[in-house]
Each structure stands twice: as C-alpha cells, then as structure tokens.
Design a protein around this motif. Structure first.
Motif, mmCIF file in Angstrom:
data_model
loop_
_atom_site.group_PDB
_atom_site.id
_atom_site.type_symbol
_atom_site.label_atom_id
_atom_site.label_comp_id
_atom_site.label_asym_id
_atom_site.label_seq_id
_atom_site.Cartn_x
_atom_site.Cartn_y
_atom_site.Cartn_z
ATOM 1 N N PHE A 181 46.839 15.848 100.820
ATOM 2 C CA PHE A 181 47.753 16.984 100.727
ATOM 3 C C PHE A 181 48.635 16.861 99.478
ATOM 4 N N MET A 237 48.781 19.041 96.150
ATOM 5 C CA MET A 237 50.003 19.789 95.916
ATOM 6 C C MET A 237 50.685 19.383 94.613
ATOM 7 N N ILE A 289 48.249 23.657 101.521
ATOM 8 C CA ILE A 289 48.726 23.959 102.874
ATOM 9 C C ILE A 289 47.575 24.456 103.743
ATOM 10 N N PHE A 346 45.636 21.494 104.855
ATOM 11 C CA PHE A 346 46.329 20.722 105.874
ATOM 12 C C PHE A 346 46.290 21.442 107.217
ATOM 13 N N LEU A 347 46.570 22.736 107.194
ATOM 14 C CA LEU A 347 46.654 23.470 108.464
ATOM 15 C C LEU A 347 45.308 23.521 109.171
ATOM 16 N N LEU A 406 44.640 20.087 110.538
ATOM 17 C CA LEU A 406 45.572 19.746 111.603
ATOM 18 C C LEU A 406 45.201 20.468 112.893
ATOM 19 N N PHE A 407 44.838 21.728 112.741
ATOM 20 C CA PHE A 407 44.448 22.513 113.908
ATOM 21 C C PHE A 407 43.252 21.864 114.598
ATOM 22 N N ALA A 458 44.221 18.537 116.226
ATOM 23 C CA ALA A 458 45.033 18.681 117.437
ATOM 24 C C ALA A 458 44.102 18.907 118.633
ATOM 25 N N ALA A 502 52.422 22.877 117.856
ATOM 26 C CA ALA A 502 52.454 21.720 116.965
ATOM 27 C C ALA A 502 51.901 22.099 115.602
ATOM 28 N N VAL A 503 50.913 22.997 115.589
ATOM 29 C CA VAL A 503 50.336 23.413 114.313
ATOM 30 C C VAL A 503 51.285 24.362 113.583
ATOM 31 N N PHE A 535 54.126 22.777 111.711
ATOM 32 C CA PHE A 535 53.823 22.163 110.427
ATOM 33 C C PHE A 535 54.168 23.087 109.261
ATOM 34 N N PHE A 536 54.014 24.406 109.488
ATOM 35 C CA PHE A 536 54.240 25.397 108.444
ATOM 36 C C PHE A 536 55.626 25.271 107.823
ATOM 37 N N ALA A 547 56.293 21.889 106.191
ATOM 38 C CA ALA A 547 55.597 21.818 104.907
ATOM 39 C C ALA A 547 56.274 22.692 103.868
#
Lengths: 516, 489
Positions: A154, A158, A170, A173-174, A177-178, A181, B423-424, B427-428, B431
């Motif tokens: 990341f 960035m 981002i 990462f998202l 991360l999704f 999870a 939780a996701v 992060f927004f 970040a």
C-alpha cells in the motif's frame, strides 16, 4: 543438521525483519550502508533458502519438512506452526530470489521521491509476509502473514507510485481487505464447526471437512474463495489489479506480479481444497468457468491497451486464469500444472515488468504509440523483451509453456467427483472440455497481444521525438538482477521435471482426495 | 453493630489515589512551581499501580461490605488499565495544559478524581456503588470538557455533556429503582438470583431497558451518541482522549458488570437491546466518520463505531458456553487494545496540532515529509484501529468475530456480517488521513511555525507504539489478561 531443520524456516521469515530493523536505525544519509544492508539481508535469506533446498528430502515431497511448532496464542489455540512441502518450497525460493533481484535492480533506480531507506525497509517487510505465507501451517498465522504484505505494498504504491496512485493504492487495499475479512470469517467458522477445534492446517486437512454439513462447507468455502480469488485475481474481482500495477513503482509491480498474486492460488491449493474437499468439488466447475472467462477477458483487454504496463497487468489476469483452470480440475495433472504456472508466471511476468520499468525510465513513457525501435536503440534490452514475450506466450522450450499447456490439457479429463455446470455428473466432461477449447483460443490471443506489444515497442524505427535521444542499453545492475530470472526461464523450459519432481509428491495427497 | 471489615491491602490503590489528590491540591495551593503538580500526579498514579500488581500476584479474591465491593482478577485488570490510561493521559496533557491558559492544579485534581471513580467502578458489585462510581467518573469530566475558559465551543461542549450526562443519570437512577423494587435486591448477584428463581414482570424489562439506555449514553452508543462529537471537538484534546478512552471504558466496565453479574439470566430483556446498539453504533458511527473533515470529530465517530464492535461480544454472550466467559474476555481484550491505540492516535493528533495549530484533517497534509516519525506513529495507530495485522487491533477484531462464531446463532452471525462490512468501511477514513500524510503536498508556510514535539508526548507515543506492535505480533500476553479476568473471577 538438526539445528538447521528446526530453525531454517523461522530464520527465512524473520531475517528480513531483522534487516528491516537495522535499516531503520541507519541514518538516512548513509545511502550506501542502507543499500548494502538490505542486499546482504536478502542474500542471507536466499542463502538460507538454498540451504533448505539442498537439505530438503525430495523423496518425501509430500511430507511437511523443517517443521517448527511452538505455542503462540494459546487462548485461541493458534500456534506458530511452520513447515514446507514440495508445493511451498519452489514458491519460497522464488520469493527470496525475486526480492534479491528487486534490491539489485533498485540500486540506482529509486523512483521519486527516492528515500532508499524507507523503500528498502518496505521491500524487506514484504518479504517477511511473503515468506511467512508460504510456510505457515496454522490458519491464523497464515492470515497474519497474508495481511502483512498489504501495508508495505500500500505504501509502496501510495508514496512511490504514478500520478493516480492514491486511487490505485486505496482500491488495492480495500479489495484485498474485503476478501481477507471474509476469509478470516471462514477460518473462524471452520474452527468452531470442525470436529477438533483447531486452526492447524495439517490436522484440518486430515479431517477434510469431516462432520461438517454440506451447506456449511459451501458457505465457508465461499468466504475463503472470495479472499483468495481477489488476491489471484480472478475475473470479476480483478479490477484492482490493472490500476495497482500501472501506478506501482517497477519493483512494486514485479513483487506484486511475481509473488503476491501467488498467495491467492497458493491459498487455494494449501487451504481451500484439502480442508473442504466436498465444497471444492461443488465449486470447481464455477471456478473453472470464471477462470476461463478470465483467460479470454484478460486477453481481449490486453488487445485494447495502449499502455505497456497495463497490458502486462491484464496478461496476468489471463495467465492466472490458466493456473486457476488447472486448480479447478482437481486432478494431479492440473494441480501440478498450476504450481508450475505460478512459478513460471512469477519469473516471466516479473521480468516483463522489469523491462517495462526500464523502458519507462529511458523513454519516460509507456504509451506504445510513442515507443518503437527499441531494438535499434537498445538492442539487448529489445532482445530481452522479445525473449520474455516469447516465454510469456507459452513458446515450447521456455518456462511459460509448462504452466499453460498441461493446465489446458488437464481440463480434458477433470476429477470424477466434479459435477458439470449442466447435466450433473454426466456433464462434467462436456463442461471442462468446453473450457479447454476456449482456454486454447486464449493462448492464440496471448500470442496476438504479446507479439503486438513486441512489434510496437521493439520493432520499426524510433519515433521522431526519441530519434536523437541517448538510450542506454542494459545497465550492469539490470544484468545482475535479470540474469537469474532469465536463466531459470530457460532451465525450467528445457527440463520441467526439475520442478515437477518437487511438486508432484506434495500434490499427490491432495488430488487423491478427489480420486485423481 | 460491628464496623464493617476493611481490607486495606485491597483498598490500597484507591487510598493512594485519594492521598495523591489531597497532596496535589495542597501543593497547588502553596507551591509556586506548578510543574511539580503533574509530576506528583504521575507518581501517585504509578504508585497506585503497585498494590494492583501485588494484589494480582497473590491471587486471592477479596470481598468487602457484604459483597458490594470485590477485588478479583476482573476488577484488577480494569484497575490496571485505568491507571495506565491515566498515566498516559498525564503524559500527553503535560505540555498542553502547561503551555495553554489553563488552571493547572485543578485540572489534575479533577482528572485523578475521575480515575478514582474508575478504580471503584471496577470493584463495584451493587447498584448503589456502581451509581456512585459512575458519577465520580462523570462529574469531574463535565468541568474538564469546558476547560478552555474563553472558547465558546469548549463551554458548549461542557454544557452539552453536562445536560446529557445528568439526563442519563436521572433515567438510570430511576430505573435502577425499578429493578430494585421488583427484585428487592441491590447486589448484582442477588438480582441474578431473583431472576433465576422467579418469572420477572414486564416492568422489569422496562427497568433493564432504561438502565441500559443510561449506560448507552455513557459509552456513546448510537442512538444515544449525539453529545459525543460536539463534546469531543470542543474539549481540550487531552480531555477528549481521556473521555473517549477512560471514561468510555468506565462505562463499559459498568455495563459488563451489571449485565454479567446481574441481568445475565434474563437474556431476553437485554440481549436484543445490546444487539441493536451494537449494529447501530458500528454502522452509523462509521458512516458519519466517513464525512468528517475535522480529525477529532472523525476520531469521535470512529470511537462510537469501535464501541459498537465492543458491544458485539456482549450481544452474543448469552449463547456462548460457560456463561459467555470467552465473550466477556473478548470485550476485555478489545477494551484494553482499543484504549491503547486510541490514546496513541490522540497523542499524535495533539503533537500535530502543536505544529499546525489546526484540527482539520488537511493539517496532516504532507506530514510524511515534514515530520516522518510523527507520520509513522500516526499511521501505526490508525492502521491498528483499522485492525490491520500485525498491529494490535487485528487481535481485538479477531476475538470479537470469534465470539460471534462461538455463539453461532443466526442473530449473532448477522451481527458478525454487519461487523465485517463495517471493518472494511472503517478502513476508508483511516486511510484518508494516511493518504493526507503521505500523499498530499504540505501546506505552504507550515515549516516555519513548527514546534518540536515535547519529550512527554514522544515518550507516550513510543510506549504506545511498542505496545501496539508487540501485542499485535504476540497477542498471547493481552489474551491471557482477558482470560485470567473471567475464568477465575
């Protein structure tokens, strides 16, 4: 060598961490010291890796070797359990090797805003996560290492990335991360529904989903599927990849393509398939379908690209599609092809990104319409690009062929436990043979876009704007970084058994569950 | 009538705190050098930690005042947490309070009084003691929130907090009287005993509902959160840190005590309420945090959302085996980790505000270039709050999810899915700040105005980041704390 057996993997994971800590205490002005520390750390890590490879018992590739199993978080019954078999070993070595290549390559090419200290520290932290993922034998430990790679990548995108880096980093990462999870949710659910409440991958593999109702298995597999499929990335979860690759600095792209994507496919082979075999059999045709769509979709997208790096990024989607198709067959043959495909893609696409980075550095553009005539201005660089493109399109005799061709072939005869998309168990052959034909068309398209790229970048005469530019041919640091990768592409291409012999022993027990 | 038995060892932490408060008051009155005051306060807080440790090591459960005041591992864990949080709050407020136009001595007296209330709360096992402790925690903070004398925002913060606080107190007290009226019991264990033996009338559910609503105000759970963002923004930042960590933790401890020891057997009356509070706090807290441009308001909403995550294990505890022990341990672990990382974030905010004199997120622009170390600290704390391994926050999230699957009911799983999505989302905005620090250009002219970060603040940030990384890599230590507190307590 007992001492080495117990500690080798732990060293492999944590030497980069020690190196990173050392980097952090060296003052920023001491650039040479910083570079040498990073390089030595990665070389020592690779050295340990070579030691492991030498000491590895190749006759027992299916057995976990170099195991260490220490208490870690007792409260949740998670242990520091590491070990490698024939599937992990090549990927672990690949990871250690590519990091060394990346550090050598960066020697004189730090992207803006430079700061070698932070950059190399992130590379080493990435190595901790990558090596750790390939050796972890505990679900929570695996998850931690799987996630450790996120932050450094990341920041790499960035801070050192291209103009659109905020969006790309981002998004990367998202998405991940999704996925992770949901993967973690799947792991936790598995812990509570399995017969023995444990996170140990080996024990859970022996249980093989025993005692878990089919619908629960399907749901848990679904969670893991999302986590791994986003990382691979499979169509339709791939949209973060082109952005991340395009914006990332060269070394970031290389590590992303060569190693990070493999974490996803490795997760399928190491965790999803053996732990939930029943669900895997039911999901397999759908995974095959998405993989096949990915092959064609990735190839078509490649044909439409004008940016060299973006093209290579989409080619990754297509190539990882072949790997996933091999996995979806659930056969010995297909899974071996998949592991081979992972290593080959790591070497070849890693090389392609290196070359693309070098081209960009020299011409300050990756727009293929502005490039041309690389072969006249920097013939060696041009030939390396040509060679790697050939390897990537699956030319027999080079490594790419052995990932792609057996994967396609394995779809001719998938595992018997799989049902077809239509027609139940009777439709299996029909389904997968359709995939096979479509995937074969994908190889033709691959030849198309790679040759097109080669023609636009390397052939012809340089465009007017670069006619008088001084284009330096391959630097020494580039030679040093690239030679091992190029050699391996040839060696694995000529003698694929070099790798198949290692993986086969470990694939056997997994595919046996599916009657392969 | 005999005088009640008093165990001075068990009361030592509280006694040391009271003594410190008195000494601080006197020193402030008679000594010119005001720098002495925070030092004495710090020594007092650390001194109070010593008996907590000795009590923990001898492992005897002590009960006083007819079982209204109990010192067991559960109580000691939270006493320890409160004292550590108090110490870090003292560290981060040292320069802030010292250099601003503030009353210094009184600040520390009020702060320590609030901490005293917290240590009492950890041991309180009857309704009256809980109430007294809660008020001891809250009343000093009304004044602290309005500590910026000439700032209308700060006055508004204090007033708003005061009004809402008094309202929630009134509601809670009224409904404790309902619970007492029905069960005839004041001690929590007796309330639980009554529930076990009798069927409770509908009015009891009303009592439980409104008592929980009162606590929901204290822990700023949605929909009882409206005071929090305004109060947090207006109050001096160290006070905000204290409110969002210590005072919130105090409310949580009260909530855990009253649900675990008192209402637990009557799960139908409290479980749905906590479920809704948890789901609403996570979701609305996160969505509101996304829209904030002020860093403190963002952290305020983020702490509301974090509070929602902490409520999740409580909401599922009734279905977790062994009286929900692993779920309670999960709340405790989450609370400890949250306290540390959130304090860290506030410490970094204070340090940045010193440099830029602004609370806007845009004031973090380019921090990665102008003050890389500070930016690294802030990134660590934010990513830990977001729950990214290997920083401590991941383990808090993990045990939270673990309790969800341990319970395994449909309601729990739905709550788990809501938590996973949140939780996701979270992060927004974490970040977003990271992005400002590492990606944006620094505003022009910030270079000249920079003040160096004071030593106390740096010490606090270093300590916290060491804990955040260590607890993330080797969570066994924290996990053990949570386990000890509940399996033996």
């Amino acid at each position: 060598m007992n001492w080495f057996d117990d500690w080798a993997l732990t060293l492999m994971v944590f030497i980069p961490l020690v190196g990173m800590a050392l980097l952090l205490v060296i003052p920023r002005a001491q650039e040479q010291a910083i570079k040498w520390t990073a390089l030595l750390t990665s070389l020592v890590t690779l050295g340990v890796g070579v030691g492991i490879a030498v000491d590895f018992d190749y006759d027992a590739g299916g057995k976990l070797q170099f195991q260490a199993n220490e208490s870690w978080i007792d409260v949740i019954k998670s242990r520091f359990h590491v070990g490698i078999d024939g599937i992990s070993l090549p990927l672990l070595i690949l990871s250690a090797l590519v990091v060394v290549c990346c550090i050598i390559y960066s020697w004189n090419h730090f992207p803006e805003p430079r700061n070698p200290k932070a950059f190399l520290a992130l590379v080493l932290l990435l190595e901790v996560g990558m090596n750790g993922t390939f050796v972890a034998q505990d679900l929570i430990l695996f998850f931690i290492f799987f996630e450790v790679v996120l932050l450094p990548m990341f920041f790499m995108i960035m801070v050192w990335g291209g103009p659109n880096r905020a969006y790309a980093s981002i998004k990367f990462f998202l998405f991940t991360l999704f996925g992770s999870a949901l993967m973690l949710v799947g792991f936790l659910a598995l812990f509570f529904v399995s017969k023995e409440q444990t996170f140990d991958i080996v024990k859970l593999g022996q249980l093989g989903g025993d005692g878990i109702t089919h619908s629960t298995q399907m749901l848990i597999f679904g969670g893991m599927f999302l986590g791994f499929a986003i990382k691979v990335p499979m169509f339709p979860f791939h949209t973060w990849l082109p952005d991340a690759h395009t914006e990332a600095p060269t070394v970031g792209s290389v590590l992303l393509a060569a190693i990070l994507l493999k974490l996803g496919t490795y997760g399928f082979i190491r965790i999803a398939l053996p732990l939930l075999p029943d669900a895997a059999a039911d999901w397999a045709p759908w995974i095959g379908l998405l993989a096949t769509i990915g092959i064609i979709y990735g190839a078509l997208c490649c044909l439409a690209q004008t940016d060299m790096k973006r093209l290579i990024a989409f080619s990754s989607v297509a190539h990882m599609g072949f790997v996933m198709l091999g996995i979806a067959t659930l056969t010995d043959f297909g899974l071996n092809a998949a592991v081979f495909g992972m290593v080959a893609h790591g070497l070849i696409t890693g090389m392609l990104f290196f070359v693309a980075g070098s081209v960009q550095e020299r011409y300050e553009t990756r727009e293929m319409s502005r490039l041309g005539g690389l072969l006249t201005q920097a013939p060696k660089l041009g030939w390396i690009l040509g060679f790697t493109a050939m390897a990537s399109l699956g030319l027999p005799g080079l490594a790419g062929f052995w990932g792609e061709f057996p994967a396609i072939l394995s779809a001719y005869n998938p595992a018997k436990v799989i049902d077809g998309l239509v027609g139940g168990s009777g439709g299996t052959l029909w389904t997968f043979r359709t995939f096979m034909v479509i995937a074969a068309i994908g190889t033709v398209l691959a030849a198309g876009y790679l040759l097109l790229m080669l023609q636009r970048v390397a052939f012809g005469a340089p465009k007017a704007e670069f006619e008088n530019a001084h284009i330096h041919d391959v630097h020494t640091s580039e030679w040093l970084a690239w030679t091992p990768l190029l050699l391996l592409i040839v060696v694995l291409g000529i003698y694929p058994n070099f790798l198949f012999d290692v993986t086969d022993g470990a694939i056997g027990p997994i595919s046996k569950v599916f009657g392969g | 009538m005999n005088a009640p038995h008093i165990d001075f060892h068990a009361l030592a932490p509280e006694i040391i705190l009271v003594a410190t408060i008195v000494v601080v008051l006197l020193v402030d009155l008679f000594v010119k050098n005001k720098n002495l005051v925070p030092r004495i306060a710090s020594i007092g807080v650390l001194g109070a930690l010593i008996p907590v440790l000795t009590l923990a090591s001898d492992g005897v459960n002590r009960s006083m005042f007819g079982g209204a005041y109990i010192v067991d591992n559960y109580a000691l864990l939270f006493k320890g947490l409160f004292l550590v949080v108090a110490y870090i709050t003292l560290l981060v407020s040292f320069n802030y309070i010292g250099e601003g136009d503030y009353y210094r001595g009184e600040f520390y007296v009020l702060l320590l009084t609030s901490v005293l209330g917290m240590t009492v709360m950890a041991s309180a096992r009857d309704l009256i003691t809980i109430f007294v402790a809660l008020e001891t925690i809250t009343i000093p903070t009304f004044a602290l929130a309005a500590w910026r004398k000439h700032d209308t925002k700060s006055n508004e913060a204090g007033l708003k907090y005061f009004l809402i606080g008094v309202l929630s107190t009134a509601i809670m007290l009224y409904d404790m009287s309902l619970v007492y009226g029905i069960t005839g019991a004041n001690k929590l264990v007796d309330i639980a005993g009554y529930i076990n033996e009798h069927s409770t009338p509908p009015l009891f559910a009303v009592g439980v509902f409104l008592t929980l609503a009162g606590f929901a105000f204290k822990v700023s759970a949605v929909p009882f959160h409206f005071w929090a963002p305004d109060t947090y923004e207006g109050a001096p930042t160290p006070v905000t840190a204290f409110l969002s960590v210590a005072s919130k933790a105090g409310g949580f401890v009260a909530l855990i005590s009253i649900v675990k020891f008192g209402f637990f057997p009557s799960e139908d009356s409290w479980q749905p309420i906590i479920w809704v509070l948890a789901a609403a706090s996570m979701t609305l807290g996160n969505l509101a945090a996304l829209r904030q441009t002020n860093i403190v308001r963002m952290l305020a909403y983020s702490s509301i959302a974090q509070g929602g995550f902490m409520l999740v294990p409580i909401a599922v505890a009734a279905d977790v085996g062994g009286n929900g022990d692993s779920a309670w341990a999960a709340v405790a672990v989450y609370l400890v980790i949250y306290a540390v990382m959130n304090l860290g974030a506030f410490a970094a905010v204070i340090a940045v505000a010193r440099r830029t004199g602004s609370g806007e997120i845009s004031s973090f622009n380019g921090l990665g270039r102008t003050a890389p170390l500070l930016a690294v600290f802030m990134s660590l704390f934010l990513f830990s709050l977001a729950g990214i391994p290997p920083l401590a926050g991941w383990y808090a999230k993990l045990v939270m999810f673990r309790s969800v699957f341990d319970s395994g009911t449909t309601g729990a799983v739905i709550l788990g899915v809501i938590a996973a999505l949140n939780a996701v989302v979270a992060f927004f905005y974490y970040a977003g700040v990271t992005r400002a620090m590492w990606l944006e250009e620094p505003a022009t002219g910030t270079e000249e105005r920079t003040l160096p970060t004071p030593l106390a603040l740096n010490v606090a940030m270093v300590l916290i980041s060491v804990v955040v990384v260590a607890a993330g890599v080797y969570p066994q230590g924290v996990a053990r704390l949570g386990e000890l507190a509940f399996l033996t307590g």
